[in-house]
Design an enzyme around this catalytic site. Structure first.
Site, PDB file in Angstrom:
ATOM      1  N   PRO A  28       0.816  -1.221   0.000  1.00 14.03           N
ATOM      2  CA  PRO A  28       0.000   0.000   0.000  1.00 14.03           C
ATOM      3  C   PRO A  28       0.847   1.268   0.000  1.00 14.03           C
ATOM      4  O   PRO A  28       1.841   1.351   0.706  1.00 14.03           O
ATOM      5  CB  PRO A  28      -0.781  -0.105   1.308  1.00 14.03           C
ATOM      6  CG  PRO A  28      -0.609  -1.494   1.812  1.00 14.03           C
ATOM      7  CD  PRO A  28       0.670  -1.994   1.236  1.00 14.03           C
ATOM      8  N   GLU A  29       0.452   2.207  -0.804  1.00 13.03           N
ATOM      9  CA  GLU A  29       1.066   3.523  -0.800  1.00 13.03           C
ATOM     10  C   GLU A  29      -0.020   4.500  -0.375  1.00 13.03           C
ATOM     11  O   GLU A  29      -1.163   4.116  -0.178  1.00 13.03           O
ATOM     12  CB  GLU A  29       1.593   3.865  -2.201  1.00 13.03           C
ATOM     13  CG  GLU A  29       2.380   2.739  -2.830  1.00 13.03           C
ATOM     14  CD  GLU A  29       3.829   3.057  -3.143  1.00 13.03           C
ATOM     15  OE1 GLU A  29       4.263   4.200  -2.969  1.00 13.03           O
ATOM     16  OE2 GLU A  29       4.550   2.126  -3.538  1.00 13.03           O
ATOM     17  N   LYS A  79       0.090   6.746   5.393  1.00 14.52           N
ATOM     18  CA  LYS A  79      -0.360   5.381   5.186  1.00 14.52           C
ATOM     19  C   LYS A  79      -1.145   4.844   6.392  1.00 14.52           C
ATOM     20  O   LYS A  79      -1.377   3.651   6.503  1.00 14.52           O
ATOM     21  CB  LYS A  79       0.844   4.497   4.847  1.00 14.52           C
ATOM     22  CG  LYS A  79       1.471   4.949   3.515  1.00 14.52           C
ATOM     23  CD  LYS A  79       2.428   3.943   2.957  1.00 14.52           C
ATOM     24  CE  LYS A  79       3.794   4.142   3.545  1.00 14.52           C
ATOM     25  NZ  LYS A  79       4.748   3.147   3.003  1.00 14.52           N
ATOM     26  N   ARG A 126      14.585  -4.284   0.756  1.00 13.28           N
ATOM     27  CA  ARG A 126      13.440  -4.310  -0.164  1.00 13.28           C
ATOM     28  C   ARG A 126      13.935  -3.997  -1.567  1.00 13.28           C
ATOM     29  O   ARG A 126      14.813  -3.157  -1.748  1.00 13.28           O
ATOM     30  CB  ARG A 126      12.385  -3.299   0.280  1.00 13.28           C
ATOM     31  CG  ARG A 126      11.777  -3.715   1.618  1.00 13.28           C
ATOM     32  CD  ARG A 126      10.981  -2.595   2.210  1.00 13.28           C
ATOM     33  NE  ARG A 126       9.789  -2.333   1.418  1.00 13.28           N
ATOM     34  CZ  ARG A 126       9.019  -1.267   1.610  1.00 13.28           C
ATOM     35  NH1 ARG A 126       9.329  -0.366   2.506  1.00 13.28           N
ATOM     36  NH2 ARG A 126       7.941  -1.106   0.889  1.00 13.28           N
TER      37      ARG A 126
END
Ligand code: ZN
Length: 267
Positions: A2-3, A51, A253
């Site tokens: 999710p952004e 977020k 990441r």
């Protein structure tokens, strides 16, 4: 992953389903709040901050949740089968006569007093999609530690809130800098433009079902399916120069860059 735009869309869906209606179902499946019962209270609104999601209910309470890597809120019509994942992944259920909202795999779920929301989100920098957006502060925050790699600085929600791993890679590409370039080495106009671009990208995607950072004009000749410049495009040709896109981990990441279009260290 999710952004900020995904979280904003989630807040919109939850708000449509829940706001202005009395909760008839409330089930928080985390030990600390397992006995909390919100039934009988009206949901006032659901907002996103960066977020984070804040579901405000009557009586001065806010249910704070964060989706992190793979959390999700799904909304179902009453009687509809829940399909968001196995039952043991459900962390929260909020429902009224028409809709049920089910929170899956939420790594953060807590009930706060609404007046204490700042404890949950007060550390955030200006929210790219929020009412507090302030490009000047965001830029100052981003450049505060000149030796910091650009990719790190963009992901740090204390600098500016709403950028996740996808936008990070895309913004570095658009700034023509690798994610490892020290922010202090960005030319000043590039840094200022980066903040503006981040805002434009998130705004452009706030209501889109598929995240897109390219435009038909900029990705000319590459077809409408090319929605992202570099993210997830390992070994495929750069949409600008044709060089194969590279990938490597940054802070555990994956990140992506074009070795020709983007200058700076590579790890
Ligand atoms: Zn390129």
């Amino acid at each position: 992953m999710p952004e900020g735009d995904t979280v904003l869309q989630t807040a919109g869906r939850l708000g449509t389903a829940l706001a202005g209606r009395v909760l008839t179902r409330s089930d928080l499946r985390v030990p600390r709040f397992a006995t909390a019962d919100l039934t009988g209270r009206t949901v006032l609104d659901v907002v996103s901050r960066g977020k984070h999601l804040l579901t405000r209910v009557e009586g001065g309470l806010t249910l704070h949740s964060h989706l992190r890597m793979d959390g999700a809120w799904r909304v179902y019509a009453a009687g509809e089968r829940w399909r968001g994942g196995p039952a043991h992944q459900i962390r929260a259920v909020l429902g009224n006569a028409e809709h049920t909202a089910v929170g899956y795999r939420l790594p953060v779920l807590e009930l706060l007093r609404t007046r204490d929301e700042a404890k949950a989100v007060g550390h955030l920098g200006p929210d790219l999609l929020g009412p507090d957006w302030d490009p000047g502060t965001a830029l100052r925050n981003l450049l505060a530690d000149p030796g910091r790699p650009l990719g790190d600085a963009l992901l740090d929600q204390r600098n500016l809130a709403g950028i996740g791993n996808i936008y990070k890679a895309e913004l570095c590409f658009l700034a023509r800098a690798t994610p490892w370039l020290a922010v202090g080495d960005l030319p000043a106009p590039t840094a200022a433009r980066l903040v503006t671009t981040a805002k434009q990208l998130l705004e452009a995607n706030r209501d889109r079902p598929t995240r897109t950072t390219t435009t038909p004009r900029t990705a000319r000749g590459h077809g409408p399916k090319e929605r992202l410049w570099v993210y997830g495009r390992t070994d495929r040709p750069c949409l600008r120069c044709g060089t194969p896109i590279r990938t490597a981990d940054q802070d555990a990441r994956p990140t992506y860059w074009c070795p020709r279009c983007q200058s700076g260290p590579t790890q």
